[in-house]
Design a protein around this motif. Sequence first.
Motif, mmCIF file in Angstrom:
data_model
loop_
_atom_site.group_PDB
_atom_site.id
_atom_site.type_symbol
_atom_site.label_atom_id
_atom_site.label_comp_id
_atom_site.label_asym_id
_atom_site.label_seq_id
_atom_site.Cartn_x
_atom_site.Cartn_y
_atom_site.Cartn_z
ATOM 1 N N LYS A 282 0.817 -1.209 0.000
ATOM 2 C CA LYS A 282 0.000 0.000 0.000
ATOM 3 C C LYS A 282 0.856 1.266 0.000
ATOM 4 O O LYS A 282 0.507 2.257 -0.621
ATOM 5 C CB LYS A 282 -0.916 0.019 1.237
ATOM 6 C CG LYS A 282 -1.959 -1.079 1.243
ATOM 7 C CD LYS A 282 -2.920 -0.926 2.412
ATOM 8 C CE LYS A 282 -2.270 -1.114 3.772
ATOM 9 N NZ LYS A 282 -1.718 -2.451 4.002
ATOM 10 N N THR A 283 1.992 1.192 0.715
ATOM 11 C CA THR A 283 2.821 2.390 0.823
ATOM 12 C C THR A 283 3.281 2.873 -0.547
ATOM 13 O O THR A 283 3.343 4.068 -0.812
ATOM 14 C CB THR A 283 4.043 2.113 1.726
ATOM 15 O OG1 THR A 283 3.580 1.464 2.904
ATOM 16 C CG2 THR A 283 4.737 3.396 2.103
ATOM 17 N N HIS B 182 6.937 3.715 7.949
ATOM 18 C CA HIS B 182 6.568 4.338 6.677
ATOM 19 C C HIS B 182 7.663 5.279 6.216
ATOM 20 O O HIS B 182 8.014 5.309 5.045
ATOM 21 C CB HIS B 182 5.265 5.122 6.831
ATOM 22 C CG HIS B 182 4.047 4.278 6.697
ATOM 23 N ND1 HIS B 182 3.748 3.590 5.556
ATOM 24 C CD2 HIS B 182 3.048 4.020 7.560
ATOM 25 C CE1 HIS B 182 2.622 2.937 5.736
ATOM 26 N NE2 HIS B 182 2.182 3.168 6.942
ATOM 27 N N ASP C 194 -3.138 6.064 7.242
ATOM 28 C CA ASP C 194 -2.915 4.624 7.328
ATOM 29 C C ASP C 194 -3.701 4.063 8.508
ATOM 30 O O ASP C 194 -3.873 4.734 9.516
ATOM 31 C CB ASP C 194 -1.417 4.354 7.510
ATOM 32 C CG ASP C 194 -1.094 2.878 7.318
ATOM 33 O OD1 ASP C 194 -1.839 2.198 6.585
ATOM 34 O OD2 ASP C 194 -0.092 2.405 7.899
HETATM 35 MG MG MG Z 1 2.008 -0.620 5.704
#
Ligand code: MG
Length: 758
Positions: A328-329, A359, A427
Motif C-alpha cells: 500500500k505504501t 513508513h 494509514d
Molecule cells: Mg504498511
Amino acid sequence: MVRDPGRSSECSLAFASTECLSHAELIEAPVRWPRPSRLQRELEVPGKKLRAGMQSLGLETVGDLLEHLPSDSREARTVKALRAGEQATVAVQVRAIGARAVRRRGMRPLVEATVFDATGTMRATFFNQPWLVERYPAGTRLLLHGKADARGGFTVSHHAPGSETGGDGVAAGSGESDAVAHYPAAEGVTSTQILTLVHAQRGALADVVEALSAATRVAERLPDRASALAAMHFPRLPQDPETGRRRLAFEELLLTQLVFLRRRAARRARTGAAVLADRDALGERWLAHGLPFELTGDQRRAIDTIAADVARIAPMQRLLMGEVGSGKTVVALYAMLQAVGHGRQAALMAPTETLAEQHFATIQQLLGSGVGGHLISTALLTGSTPARRRRDILAKLNSGELSLIVGTHALIEPDVAFDALAVAVIDEQHRFGVRQRAALGEREERDPTGPPGPRLAPHMLHMTATPIPRTLALARYGDLDTSALHELPRGRQPIETRLVSGEAERAQAYEELRRELAAGRQAYVVCPLIEEAEEPGTGDSGMGAAARTAGRAAGAGGGLGLRAASAELLRLRSGELAGYELALLHGGMRPREKHEAMAAFASGRAAVLVATTVIEVGIDVPNATVMLIENAERFGISQLHQLRGRVGRGEHRSRCLLVGAQSSGRLQALARHADGFRLAEIDLAMRKEGELIGTRQSGLGQFRVARLPDDAQLLELARARAEAILAGDPELRSPDHALLGVALERELGAQARAPIPA
Ligand code: MG
Ligand code: ADP
C-alpha cells in the motif's frame, strides 16, 4: 373496462377486487387519500400494565405500532394436531360462546366457547374476562394461544381476533394460512396482545406513506409499503412475511445508499481540490525510473485509478484495502509524489510512532537519492520529535519548503499549518477517530496572496490492512470509493498454516519451532492474555467479541486455561525453549520497554518474541518464519490472518501453527485459505447473531429490517437504484421522488450531514 357477463353494460373492476362497478357507481365511489397524520395519533391501550409494556417498547402512536415488525411468524396448529399439555396457537372460528359462574370466591365468571377449524372442534376456556361473550360472538375468527388438555379442552392464555373478511387474513381452518405473526414483546405485554392491537389498527395501513415511486417498485418487483406491512403482520401465505420484509429492507438500504451518495456529492460541491493532472509529474517518473521492483497488477490498477482521481477538481475520498505487505505504501507514495510534482505538499498519518517510523523508512528507501535528480524534502513528525526540530519542521511546512511529511497525530495539532497540502494519506484509518481524520482533511491550502475565495481541500486516501468484503464496505463506507490489493508482491512466500491439537502435537510443534531456530530463523509465540488470571479482553489483546463473552461467561481467564504472555515466557525459558533468548511484548509495558523488546527481536538478538496481539501491526522481521498461536480459537478469523502476516515476509518458507480444536470451522478456514478478502467473507458468513456483539462497530447492526450479509444482493440492487435515481434527480425534487426525500430527511437527516464514517 371489462364486460361483465352478469350486466348488460360495461363495468370497471374496483382496484384489487373482483367487484364490478358501473360508470355511475364509479363516479359515486368515495375517493380515499392516505392521511399520514393519522399515524401520529396516540395509541389507545387498555390497562395500565399493558400501557407500560407498550411504552417500554417505544410504541406510543399508531404509526409506531404498525412499524413494530414481527420477528418471525409461528405456525398455527390445526385443532386435530393439538397435543395435550402443549402450548400452541390455533386459528379458529367461534360456533357458540357463553359465560358460566365460578364457585370460587373472587373469581369472575369464566367464558367457554365452542370453536372449530377445518379439522375439528374443541372447547376453549377464558378465565376472568366475561366481556368476551360480547366481543367474540358466534362467527368471529380468533387466534388462540394456550394449552390443550386431553379431553378436548383448551385453556386460553392469549387471544386475538383473526381477520373478518373471508379469504383475507387468517381464514379459520381454510388451510389458507397457518402462520401467526410473532412480535418482540416486553414485560407486561405479550406477542399476542400486540397482535390484537395491530389488528385493531389495521385500517391505518391505508395511511402509510409510499416513499418508493411506482417506477422503482415495478423495476425491483416490490409491493407497496402498506401491503408489505400487511404481509408481515397478517401473513396469508408462508412466503408473505419474507416478501414484506424484503420490500421494507430494500427501502431501508436504498435510503442509506442515498445518504452516502448525496453526502459524497455535497462534499464535492462544497470544496474543490488541486487538479494534479500532469502525468509526467514526479509520480509517473518515479514509477518509470525509481522503483526497485515491478508493480503487481493490483498496485498498477490502484495507481491508475488514483491518478484519475487526483486529476479531477473533486477531492478524492478513496479507501485502499490491502493486507500487510501488499504494498500500500508504494501506492500511497505515488499519490503523494503527484502532489509534490505539482509543487504542492503531501502528508501521511499513521496511528503509532512505530508505524510512522516504518513508513518513513520505507519511503526513504523507495525514494533513494531522489527522483530523476530531483531531491524531495521529507520529514518525520511524531510526539517524540524534539521541540527544536519540531519548530523547524512546522516553519518549513508553513513556507512550503518541506514537500512530504510522515507522522502521527502530531500532524493534526492546531499549530501545524501547511502551505499547500494537496494529498493526505491516513494509514490504518479505523484507528483514528472521525474528528481526527476530518482534521487532516481540513488542512486546506493556504493562499495568503490570493483573494479570499473558496479554499482547496486535499485529496484523501484512507488505507486499511483489514480486507473488507464488498457488502460491508457498501454498508459502512458507502460514500468512499474503494480499491483493493489482493495479490501479494512477487517473491512473497505462501504461509503454511496448520492446526495443532493435543499435547503430543503441541510437543511436535515446539520441536519444529526449535528446528527453525537452530537454522538461524526466529519465531513468534502469541498468547491471548498478558497476565495469568486476568479477564480476557481486559488487556491489550484486542480479542474478538466472541472470545470476550466466552471468557466472561466462564469466569476469570486463568481458570479457562488461557495462556498469558508473561507466564508463558517464564515457562518456555525453562522448558521447551531453554537456552534461547526470549523477549516479551505486551500492551501493559512502558513504551521504552516495548521499544527495547522490538529492537531486540528485530536485530536478531532475541530468537523468540512472546507476545500478545500488540504485534498485529508494526513489526517487520523477514527472518521470522514461525508463528505459534496459543488458544487460537479465542481470536477472530481476520485477526488470526492479520497476525500470521507477520511471518512469510522474507525469502524463507514460513508457517503458522494454530493451537486449537480440530473441529473449529474458523481455524479450518484459516488453514485452507490465504486470501484475506475470502477469509473476511467467510468470517462474515460464519458469524451468528448472538456472536455479533460488535455489530454496531462492524456496520452490520445499523439496520432495523435489513439483515447482512444475507441481504447482500438486495444491498447491491439498492445501491444501483440509488445511483440511477440521483443521476436523473440529484436533489430528489421530481414529484416521483419527493416522498423519498421526505423519508430520507425523517429517517436519516442527521447522518446526511455526517463526516466520513469510522
Ligand atoms: Mg504498511
Ligand atoms: P503495506 O503497507 O501494504 O503493508 P508496504 O507498502 O509497506 O506494504 O510494502 C511491504 C514491502 O514490500 C515494502 O518493503 C515494499 O517496498 C515491498 N513491495 C511493495 N510492492 C512491491 C512489489 N510490487 N514487488 C516487490 N516488493 C514490493
